[in-house]
Design a protein around this motif. Structure first.
Motif, PDB file in Angstrom:
ATOM      1  N   ASP A  52      58.772  -5.274  10.643  1.00 40.17           N
ATOM      2  CA  ASP A  52      57.314  -5.546  10.146  1.00 40.17           C
ATOM      3  C   ASP A  52      57.006  -4.178  10.469  1.00 40.17           C
ATOM      4  N   PHE A  53      55.695  -3.440  10.131  1.00 42.38           N
ATOM      5  CA  PHE A  53      55.263  -2.113  10.801  1.00 42.38           C
ATOM      6  C   PHE A  53      54.288  -3.092  11.322  1.00 42.38           C
ATOM      7  N   LEU A  54      54.175  -2.546  12.689  1.00 45.86           N
ATOM      8  CA  LEU A  54      52.777  -3.637  13.356  1.00 45.86           C
ATOM      9  C   LEU A  54      51.965  -2.332  13.805  1.00 45.86           C
ATOM     10  N   ARG A  55      50.652  -2.719  13.488  1.00 42.04           N
ATOM     11  CA  ARG A  55      49.678  -1.444  14.287  1.00 42.04           C
ATOM     12  C   ARG A  55      48.479  -2.453  15.334  1.00 42.04           C
ATOM     13  N   PHE A  56      48.484  -2.090  16.233  1.00 42.65           N
ATOM     14  CA  PHE A  56      47.492  -2.958  16.999  1.00 42.65           C
ATOM     15  C   PHE A  56      46.152  -1.596  16.970  1.00 42.65           C
ATOM     16  N   LYS A  57      45.335  -1.701  17.100  1.00 46.24           N
ATOM     17  CA  LYS A  57      43.935  -1.602  17.379  1.00 46.24           C
ATOM     18  C   LYS A  57      42.841  -2.259  18.104  1.00 46.24           C
ATOM     19  N   SER A  58      42.196  -1.236  19.023  1.00 38.70           N
ATOM     20  CA  SER A  58      41.786  -2.048  20.264  1.00 38.70           C
ATOM     21  C   SER A  58      40.205  -1.011  19.866  1.00 38.70           C
ATOM     22  N   CYS A  59      39.417  -1.557  20.189  1.00 41.72           N
ATOM     23  CA  CYS A  59      37.929  -1.104  20.766  1.00 41.72           C
ATOM     24  C   CYS A  59      37.105  -2.098  22.252  1.00 41.72           C
ATOM     25  N   VAL A  60      36.198  -1.168  22.800  1.00 47.71           N
ATOM     26  CA  VAL A  60      35.205  -1.979  23.212  1.00 47.71           C
ATOM     27  C   VAL A  60      34.149  -3.050  22.567  1.00 47.71           C
ATOM     28  N   LEU A  61      34.452  -4.273  23.217  1.00 48.49           N
ATOM     29  CA  LEU A  61      33.748  -4.212  22.461  1.00 48.49           C
ATOM     30  C   LEU A  61      31.843  -4.240  22.961  1.00 48.49           C
ATOM     31  N   TYR A  62      32.166  -5.046  24.467  1.00 45.42           N
ATOM     32  CA  TYR A  62      30.667  -4.843  24.997  1.00 45.42           C
ATOM     33  C   TYR A  62      30.539  -4.583  26.565  1.00 45.42           C
ATOM     34  N   THR A  63      30.218  -4.580  26.988  1.00 47.80           N
ATOM     35  CA  THR A  63      30.091  -4.121  28.553  1.00 47.80           C
ATOM     36  C   THR A  63      28.774  -5.304  29.186  1.00 47.80           C
ATOM     37  N   GLU A  64      29.467  -5.301  30.687  1.00 47.94           N
ATOM     38  CA  GLU A  64      28.189  -6.229  31.100  1.00 47.94           C
ATOM     39  C   GLU A  64      27.666  -5.474  32.288  1.00 47.94           C
ATOM     40  N   CYS A  65      26.928  -4.894  33.055  1.00 44.60           N
ATOM     41  CA  CYS A  65      26.778  -4.229  34.332  1.00 44.60           C
ATOM     42  C   CYS A  65      25.683  -4.062  35.094  1.00 44.60           C
ATOM     43  N   GLU A  66      24.936  -5.832  35.058  1.00 41.36           N
ATOM     44  CA  GLU A  66      23.896  -6.408  35.433  1.00 41.36           C
ATOM     45  C   GLU A  66      24.995  -5.645  37.060  1.00 41.36           C
ATOM     46  N   ASN A  67      25.904  -6.608  37.768  1.00 42.71           N
ATOM     47  CA  ASN A  67      26.944  -6.129  38.964  1.00 42.71           C
ATOM     48  C   ASN A  67      27.106  -4.743  39.248  1.00 42.71           C
ATOM     49  N   SER A  68      26.181  -3.403  39.346  1.00 41.33           N
ATOM     50  CA  SER A  68      27.128  -2.148  39.315  1.00 41.33           C
ATOM     51  C   SER A  68      28.274  -2.119  40.189  1.00 41.33           C
ATOM     52  N   ASP A  69      28.677  -3.169  40.887  1.00 43.35           N
ATOM     53  CA  ASP A  69      29.725  -2.871  41.894  1.00 43.35           C
ATOM     54  C   ASP A  69      31.186  -3.662  41.003  1.00 43.35           C
ATOM     55  N   ARG A  70      30.395  -4.288  39.799  1.00 40.19           N
ATOM     56  CA  ARG A  70      31.530  -5.090  39.143  1.00 40.19           C
ATOM     57  C   ARG A  70      30.894  -5.172  37.741  1.00 40.19           C
ATOM     58  N   PRO A  71      31.265  -4.071  36.913  1.00 38.49           N
ATOM     59  CA  PRO A  71      31.160  -4.357  36.133  1.00 38.49           C
ATOM     60  C   PRO A  71      32.331  -4.514  35.245  1.00 38.49           C
ATOM     61  N   LEU A  72      32.028  -5.481  34.063  1.00 39.32           N
ATOM     62  CA  LEU A  72      32.785  -5.723  32.828  1.00 39.32           C
ATOM     63  C   LEU A  72      32.769  -5.096  31.362  1.00 39.32           C
ATOM     64  N   ILE A  73      34.148  -5.181  31.130  1.00 40.41           N
ATOM     65  CA  ILE A  73      34.415  -4.373  29.896  1.00 40.41           C
ATOM     66  C   ILE A  73      35.255  -5.248  29.321  1.00 40.41           C
ATOM     67  N   HIS A  74      34.927  -5.765  27.946  1.00 39.42           N
ATOM     68  CA  HIS A  74      35.457  -6.511  27.200  1.00 39.42           C
ATOM     69  C   HIS A  74      36.901  -5.498  26.077  1.00 39.42           C
ATOM     70  N   VAL A  75      38.054  -5.982  25.985  1.00 42.13           N
ATOM     71  CA  VAL A  75      38.280  -5.306  24.782  1.00 42.13           C
ATOM     72  C   VAL A  75      38.492  -6.155  23.746  1.00 42.13           C
ATOM     73  N   GLU A  76      38.356  -5.641  23.263  1.00 40.05           N
ATOM     74  CA  GLU A  76      39.247  -6.169  21.818  1.00 40.05           C
ATOM     75  C   GLU A  76      40.400  -5.703  21.035  1.00 40.05           C
ATOM     76  N   VAL A  77      42.007  -6.441  20.417  1.00 42.80           N
ATOM     77  CA  VAL A  77      42.782  -5.596  20.411  1.00 42.80           C
ATOM     78  C   VAL A  77      43.296  -6.450  19.284  1.00 42.80           C
ATOM     79  N   VAL A  78      43.506  -6.259  18.398  1.00 41.28           N
ATOM     80  CA  VAL A  78      43.736  -7.094  16.985  1.00 41.28           C
ATOM     81  C   VAL A  78      45.188  -6.172  16.205  1.00 41.28           C
ATOM     82  N   ALA A  79      45.857  -6.573  16.625  1.00 43.83           N
ATOM     83  CA  ALA A  79      47.548  -6.610  15.404  1.00 43.83           C
ATOM     84  C   ALA A  79      47.345  -7.327  14.142  1.00 43.83           C
ATOM     85  N   HIS A  80      47.650  -5.961  13.757  1.00 49.42           N
ATOM     86  CA  HIS A  80      48.279  -6.069  12.109  1.00 49.42           C
ATOM     87  C   HIS A  80      49.339  -5.781  11.379  1.00 49.42           C
TER      88      HIS A  80
END
Length: 428
Positions: A343-371
């Motif tokens: 199979d020809f497999l493609r992984f596509k990723s992006c940052v969906l959203y971030t949370e920066c209320e705590n500037s010392d510990r920001p959160l980065i939410h990443v989505e990866v979709v395999a096709h």
């Protein structure tokens, strides 16, 4: 008699580079010739330990009758413990070491899937060579939260067993343990807990097949069974609720997200410099699935997919943040369709959203979709969706404290829907 794994008799993991020097059974085929095996220190140890069970799966007798009588098994009968001797095996340590002298999370995800699969096979085995074995596949993985960094200079132990069964589904819980000190409490040593759900299929018909029953004995086993039963009901209820929520819509939230995105598209010079379009956070990689990456059933090993998805998610978070990321958790993963050799497999990723209320510990939410892409048929189907959460490493943040993590905004309604759905899922 087969070697038995228990907390008091763990299976040792050896580095693959010097593994050939270990004694092996000369009557068995060399491991390198066994079909359906993904090579790693973990899989080699598992195959050698439970070789008689696996050899039946390499060439299943399809004309043999199915298992007619379900057995009653206890969690202790499927329990397995794996020991990584990182403190003394320097080659093994090097195989699992990342750039910060911690265990590579991607390789650990591979190993967890391999161990969970072995435990499910062990539970479903009827020890009868005249019946055809079941075909077991990873259906989903519940959220995994990393409770503390996993060092590569200290021994690591993974223990797991079947905790719950349905008619044709099995849940396996795995605990990754690494004591901070020799006198640390047992609860303090747990670095990660993972729950894998496998489903059983008939090898000949492909239909759902019943699995052996589970009889919890101890109070802890009964508690784990009840918790797994509750999770199973929650998964079904969550699926129904998500469908209703999508039908009802979230017009106000979607419109607020899209309003900012339209400024980027229509008036880019006036757009907020602390924000970025979702499409500008994307990365992608592709591969042809090779025979070396297949499992015992000839399909691509689920742990391999998780590993590749993690590596891309990590790179996505790194290029987005401009600082070295630190893994926190992977959300529930569904294996929507099998991936085959070739199979020809493609992984596509992006940052969906971030949370920066705590500037010392920001959160980065990443989505990866395999096709799974089939150019001959001009088709592309989603096989998996992975959702990873990262923060930035404290030392990287300290060196670049003025750098801000940007807000991600959608340019299309479809992107806005994905962001809102993920925010709601993460808030549960």
């Amino acid at each position: 008699m087969e070697p038995n794994s228990s907390p008091s008799n763990p299976i040792p993991i050896f580095s693959t580079l010097d593994h050939s020097s270990k004694k092996s059974d000369s009557t068995r085929k060399p491991l390198s010739l066994w079909p359906g095996m993904y090579h790693s220190p973990m899989t080699i140890a598992l195959w050698e330990t439970k070789s008689s069970i696996f050899e039946r799966l390499l060439d299943p007798p399809l004309d043999a009758p199915p298992q007619t009588e379900l057995l009653q098994k206890t969690p202790s009968q499927s329990r397995m413990t794996i020991l990584y001797n990182f403190s003394t095996d320097y080659i093994l340590r090097e195989q699992y070491r990342d750039a910060w002298n911690e265990v590579r999370i991607g390789k650990l995800l591979e190993d967890l899937d391999a161990l969970a699969g072995t435990i499910s096979v062990k539970h479903c085995s009827d020890d009868d060579s005249t019946t055809r074995p079941l075909y077991l596949v990873t259906a989903s993985v519940d959220k995994m939260v990393l409770k503390k960094p996993i060092r590569v200079d200290a021994d690591l132990k993974i223990a797991g067993a079947v905790t719950w069964v349905g008619r044709s589904s099995i849940e396996i819980q795995l605990d990754v343990n690494q004591p901070a000190t020799e006198t640390a409490e047992a609860t303090d040593s747990v670095a990660l807990t993972a729950n894998f759900i496998f489903v059983a299929r008939d090898y000949k018909t492909g239909n759902a097949a019943p699995v052996n029953r589970l009889i919890p004995e101890t109070e802890r086993e009964k508690s784990l069974y009840e918790a797994a039963e509750a999770r199973n009901k929650l998964r079904k209820r969550k699926f129904r609720d998500e469908k209703r929520e999508i039908e009802n819509g979230e017009a106000n939230r979607l419109e607020a997200l899209l309003a900012e995105g339209r400024i980027f598209c229509d008036m880019p010079a006036l757009a907020d410099r602390d924000s970025i379009l979702l499409k500008d956070t994307c990365l992608e990689n592709s591969l042809i699935c090779q025979p070396q990456q297949r499992n015992i059933h000839g399909r691509i090993f689920g742990g391999f997919l998780m590993h590749r998805a993690f590596e891309l998610a990590f790179s996505t978070a790194y290029t987005f943040a401009g600082m070295m990321p630190s893994f926190l958790e992977v959300d529930h993963v569904d294996f929507l369709r099998p991936v085959d050799v070739g199979d020809f497999l493609r992984f596509k990723s992006c940052v969906l959203y971030t949370e920066c209320e705590n500037s010392d510990r920001p959160l980065i939410h990443v989505e990866v979709v395999a096709h799974v892409t089939r150019p001959e048929l001009r088709s592309s189907e989603v096989s998996n969706r992975f959702y990873f959460t990262f923060t930035v490493r404290p030392e990287a943040k300290a060196m670049n404290n003025s750098h801000r993590i940007r807000k991600v905004v959608p340019a299309t309604e479809e992107e806005a829907h994905r962001i809102v759905e993920r925010m709601d899922a993460d808030s549960l």
